[in-house]
Enzyme design. Structure first.
Site, PDB file in Angstrom:
ATOM      1  N   CYS A   5       3.181  -4.169  -4.303  1.00  0.00           N
ATOM      2  CA  CYS A   5       3.886  -4.667  -5.485  1.00  0.00           C
ATOM      3  C   CYS A   5       4.150  -3.486  -6.427  1.00  0.00           C
ATOM      4  CB  CYS A   5       3.132  -5.727  -6.250  1.00  0.00           C
ATOM      5  SG  CYS A   5       2.879  -7.227  -5.324  1.00  0.00           S
ATOM      6  N   ARG A  38       6.767  -0.249  -2.261  1.00  0.00           N
ATOM      7  CA  ARG A  38       5.475  -0.891  -2.512  1.00  0.00           C
ATOM      8  C   ARG A  38       5.476  -2.360  -2.107  1.00  0.00           C
ATOM      9  NH1 ARG A  38       2.439   2.285  -6.055  1.00  0.00           N
ATOM     10  NH2 ARG A  38       1.135   0.489  -6.520  1.00  0.00           N
ATOM     11  N   TRP A  55       4.947  -7.747  -2.749  1.00  0.00           N
ATOM     12  CA  TRP A  55       4.381  -7.814  -1.407  1.00  0.00           C
ATOM     13  C   TRP A  55       3.427  -9.008  -1.464  1.00  0.00           C
ATOM     14  CZ3 TRP A  55      -0.292  -7.686   1.245  1.00  0.00           C
ATOM     15  CH2 TRP A  55      -0.217  -7.384   2.613  1.00  0.00           C
ATOM     16  N   ASN A  88       0.603  -6.357 -10.586  1.00  0.00           N
ATOM     17  CA  ASN A  88       0.266  -5.779  -9.286  1.00  0.00           C
ATOM     18  C   ASN A  88      -1.252  -5.811  -9.173  1.00  0.00           C
ATOM     19  OD1 ASN A  88      -0.085  -4.141  -6.997  1.00  0.00           O
ATOM     20  ND2 ASN A  88      -0.027  -2.275  -8.218  1.00  0.00           N
ATOM     21  N   GLY A  89      -1.756  -6.404  -8.091  1.00  0.00           N
ATOM     22  CA  GLY A  89      -3.209  -6.484  -7.901  1.00  0.00           C
ATOM     23  C   GLY A  89      -3.575  -7.889  -7.461  1.00  0.00           C
ATOM     24  N   GLU A 126      -2.232   8.555  15.797  1.00  0.00           N
ATOM     25  CA  GLU A 126      -1.209   8.612  14.759  1.00  0.00           C
ATOM     26  C   GLU A 126       0.192   8.399  15.345  1.00  0.00           C
ATOM     27  OE1 GLU A 126      -1.088   8.295  11.766  1.00  0.00           O
ATOM     28  OE2 GLU A 126       0.716   9.271  11.024  1.00  0.00           O
ATOM     29  N   LYS A 161       2.654   5.369  14.248  1.00  0.00           N
ATOM     30  CA  LYS A 161       4.002   5.666  13.726  1.00  0.00           C
ATOM     31  C   LYS A 161       5.024   4.792  14.442  1.00  0.00           C
ATOM     32  CE  LYS A 161       3.537   7.171  11.003  1.00  0.00           C
ATOM     33  NZ  LYS A 161       2.701   7.439   9.919  1.00  0.00           N
ATOM     34  N   GLU A 182       4.583   0.861  13.743  1.00  0.00           N
ATOM     35  CA  GLU A 182       4.826   0.368  12.385  1.00  0.00           C
ATOM     36  C   GLU A 182       6.301   0.339  12.020  1.00  0.00           C
ATOM     37  OE1 GLU A 182       2.897   2.559   9.183  1.00  0.00           O
ATOM     38  OE2 GLU A 182       3.278   4.462  10.160  1.00  0.00           O
ATOM     39  N   HIS A 205     -10.908   2.362  32.250  1.00  0.00           N
ATOM     40  CA  HIS A 205     -11.940   1.335  32.062  1.00  0.00           C
ATOM     41  C   HIS A 205     -11.336   0.021  31.583  1.00  0.00           C
ATOM     42  CE1 HIS A 205     -15.045   4.196  32.941  1.00  0.00           C
ATOM     43  NE2 HIS A 205     -14.533   5.032  32.060  1.00  0.00           N
ATOM     44  N   LYS A 253       3.589   0.581   1.231  1.00  0.00           N
ATOM     45  CA  LYS A 253       3.052   1.939   1.290  1.00  0.00           C
ATOM     46  C   LYS A 253       1.698   2.062   0.614  1.00  0.00           C
ATOM     47  CE  LYS A 253       4.215   6.701   1.062  1.00  0.00           C
ATOM     48  NZ  LYS A 253       3.947   6.823   2.513  1.00  0.00           N
TER      49      LYS A 253
HETATM   50  C1  G6P Z   1      -0.626   2.091   4.288  1.00  0.00           C
HETATM   51  C2  G6P Z   1       0.521   3.034   4.613  1.00  0.00           C
HETATM   52  C3  G6P Z   1       0.024   4.122   5.548  1.00  0.00           C
HETATM   53  C4  G6P Z   1      -1.156   4.848   4.929  1.00  0.00           C
HETATM   54  C5  G6P Z   1      -2.275   3.884   4.551  1.00  0.00           C
HETATM   55  C6  G6P Z   1      -3.310   4.563   3.686  1.00  0.00           C
HETATM   56  O1  G6P Z   1      -0.994   1.367   5.400  1.00  0.00           O
HETATM   57  O2  G6P Z   1       1.586   2.339   5.205  1.00  0.00           O
HETATM   58  O3  G6P Z   1       1.073   5.042   5.784  1.00  0.00           O
HETATM   59  O4  G6P Z   1      -1.647   5.780   5.830  1.00  0.00           O
HETATM   60  O5  G6P Z   1      -1.748   2.804   3.764  1.00  0.00           O
HETATM   61  O6  G6P Z   1      -2.693   4.945   2.489  1.00  0.00           O
HETATM   62  P1  G6P Z   1      -3.183   6.136   1.568  1.00  0.00           P
HETATM   63  O7  G6P Z   1      -2.237   6.113   0.410  1.00  0.00           O
HETATM   64  O8  G6P Z   1      -4.590   5.801   1.176  1.00  0.00           O
HETATM   65  O9  G6P Z   1      -3.092   7.386   2.359  1.00  0.00           O
END
Ligand code: G6P
Length: 627
Positions: free
Chosen positions: A2, A27, A87, A113-114, A500, A504, A507, A523, A622
């Protein structure tokens, strides 16, 4: 999670709020809305005075939908307002659940937001007094309680209201009785105030404000701000006015723009050499000795007081990609410092009652510095006596402030939901920290110390060369984009990169993708390998190359197609894989910074080919400020 923003001044608030929301959209983008104190001349259809001067516009979906609605409402005018992009946490994405929320008497509007944890209790209490709720959100209790508490003094009513809330909030509130005034308050969710001339702002972060002002005030937990066009007053939790510093931001507007790229993600992938340079260079000291030789060292001015000899273990914690950076950090620190290191996702660590004490160094990693689980985990570790070192990108963020020590990654603003330069600069800082700490602990020879620093200094240029794979990676994406299920395999550092690379891809492209330690595949998971499955094999960690080759052969024997990533100079990989991407050679401990780059590009092009919304993947946000 948010985004909120607000404006009060002399200009029309609508376009300013919408522009702020557009920049905050990363956000959350389930729905958006704005509320404006309309100009007093505005009247209702039958000509009588309006019941409330607060006007609202809301739209389900992206901010662009709200913009369309706004453009169809020429009378939506006013110079003070608040906005929100959502969000969803409580209640489905809908116009009704979209913020702002209005009190039943129409006098107050709030954006939030929260998460208000005790919302059900407050809601039940207010319902007993006959107050009707319109939405399913936790937020609506804030504005209904505020209206209930209001006895002629806005600030007093707000302070009484927030004293009742538990959980996290960053809020902006307007009232029809206080033209030009916005109140803002925060607890455990980010909020900054933008200071202009004859106009002031607030927002969840600087990206929303940077085109208007670079002077900001960081509101701290428990504080309340009264924002008018000419003044910003800040009060502590007792209501006493306090002095706050104005901080000057050096991000330029281009950092918050796409600068000609189709997506922020591609822009940020391409910015990695520059981001790495900005992160690395200021921390490398190069001295010319009397004999003419140069002596290289790593200098972290920001952690001068950190005594590594005090610790007998290191615990790394973070979420998402930052956790994956932590997995890399674990191997580098353990290998160089000969100290026990664990890495764990923050959402688990916070509830696990981990064994730690004052001899534990906890490293928390976060791009945003606002991730709720990471904050909770770090608080838990501090409570147990550990020293907390944070690696954070956003200056002045909650994690940066809460930590005992903080090293900033200087990646600049990262807007795309899928992190790229955030991740690589985190790994670069972890590598520099490990080399620095090994120097402090004397667990590294002078030769190895210098050679690693030289390799770290070469990272920006090697990252640039890895980016030259762009066209080739696009061809790979064109070939493999319709694979519905993919596997990423690797060992040691390559495994950390596999985690990672797989994240990527899934997502942003929504393809099923899993990362496996290459030796673990047999396994169970190998049962899923069938003709045509794509296995991305990461082969840069040369010590274990032959072992990974065995695993490649195992999946190929079952019909998989293999796309391998290996170091330049590795010729034998061409006999093993169907397709190969060669990245510049670097020290084994630094492999992830370079090896991830083609995987970021691969995820980008696969998502693009599949028609996905790359910068705003579905269901994600994000900055994850909820549990
Ligand atoms: C969300 C984002 C990721 C990020 C994670 C942790 O899931 O989409 O890209 O790695 O949060 O966020 P931070 O701001 O703590 O790195």
């Amino acid at each position: 999670m948010c985004g909120i923003t607000g404006y009060t001044g002399i200009n029309q608030a609508g376009p300013i709020l919408l522009e702020g929301l557009r920049r905050l959209e990363y956000r959350g983008y389930d729905s958006a809305g704005i509320a404006i104190q309309s100009e007093k001349s505005a009247e209702t259809e039958n000509g009588s005075a309006p019941a409330s001067s607060i006007k609202m516009l809301k739209a389900t979906g992206k901010v662009s939908h709200l913009v369309e609605k706004f453009e169809a409402e020429p009378d939506f005018k006013g110079v003070c307002g608040i906005g929100h992009t959502r969000w969803a946490t409580h209640g489905i994405p809908s116009d009704t659940n979209a913020h702002p929320h209005l009190s039943a008497d129409g006098k107050f509007a709030v954006v939030h937001n929260g998460i208000i944890e005790n919302f059900a209790e407050i809601r039940a209490e207010l319902q007993k007094y006959g107050i009707e709720f319109k939405s399913e959100t936790d937020t609506e209790v804030i504005v209904q309680l505020l209206a209930y508490n209001y006895k002629g003094n806005f600030k007093k009513a707000l302070m009484k209201t927030i004293a009742r809330l538990t959980g996290s909030y960053a809020i902006g509130v307007i009232s029809d009785e206080y033209p030009g005034t916005i109140f803002a308050a925060k607890q455990a969710s980010p909020l900054i105030i933008g200071v202009g001339i004859g106009e002031n702002y607030f927002a969840s972060d600087i990206t929303a404000l940077v085109s208007n002002t670079k002077n900001v005030i960081d509101l701290d937990d428990g504080e309340v701000a009264e924002i008018t066009p000419d003044e910003v007053k800040v009060f502590d939790h007792t209501g006493k006015e306090i002095d706050k510093e104005i901080r000057h931001i050096n991000w330029d507007i281009a950092s918050a723009e796409k600068s000609g790229y189709e997506h922020f993600m591609m822009k940020e992938i391409m910015e990695q050499p520059q981001a790495l340079k900005a992160t690395i260079e200021p921390r490398i000291k190069c001295e010319t000795l009397n004999c003419g030789d140069t002596d290289l060292s790593i200098v972290f001015d920001e952690i001068k007081g950190l005594d590594m000899k005090k610790f007998n273990r290191v615990h790394i914690t973070a979420c998402g990609s930052a956790y994956h950076a932590g997995c890399v950090g674990r191997s580098i620190i353990e290998s160089l410092c000969k100290i026990q290191v664990e890495a764990e996702v923050a959402s688990e660590l916070r509830y696990r009652d981990p064994v730690m004490d004052d001899k534990t160094l906890v490293i928390v990693i976060s791009q945003s510095g606002e991730t709720a689980d990471t904050i909770a985990a770090m608080k838990e570790c501090k409570y147990k006596g550990a020293t907390v070192l944070a690696i954070v990108n956003v200056v002045g963020s909650s994690i940066a402030k809460l930590a005992d020590h903080c090293i900033y990654t200087w990646a600049g603003p990262e807007i795309a939901v899928a992190t790229t330069k955030g991740y690589t600069t985190q790994v670069a800082v972890l590598a520099m920290f490990a080399v620095w700490a090994a120097g402090e602990l004397k667990t590294i020879s002078h030769g190895a110390y210098t050679s690693l620093i030289l390799d770290i200094m070469h990272l920006p240029e090697r990252a640039q060369r890895a980016l030259d794979l762009n066209t080739k990676v696009k061809k790979m994406a064109d070939k493999y984009y319709d694979n519905q299920s993919l596997f990423f395999i690797g060992r040691n550092m390559d495994y950390a990169v596999a985690l990672e690379g797989s994240l990527k891809l899934k997502e942003i492209s929504y393809l099923h993708s899993e990362a496996y330690a290459a030796g673990e595949l047999k396994h169970g998971t190998i049962a899923l390998i069938e003709p045509g499955r794509l296995v991305v094999a990461l082969c840069c960690y040369e010590k274990l190359f032959e072992k990974t080759v065995s695993n490649i052969q195992q999946v190929k024997a079952r019909g998989a197609e293999v796309l391998a990533v290996a170091h330049e100079g590795n010729r034998s990989i061409f006999q093993e894989a169907d397709d190969v991407l060669l990245v510049p050679q670097t020290d084994a401990l630094l492999v992830p910074v370079i090896e991830i780059i083609p995987l970021q590009l691969f995820a980008y092009y696969v998502a693009k080919k599949n028609g996905c919304d790359i910068d705003k993947p579905k269901n994600l946000a994000k900055s994850v400020t909820v549990e």
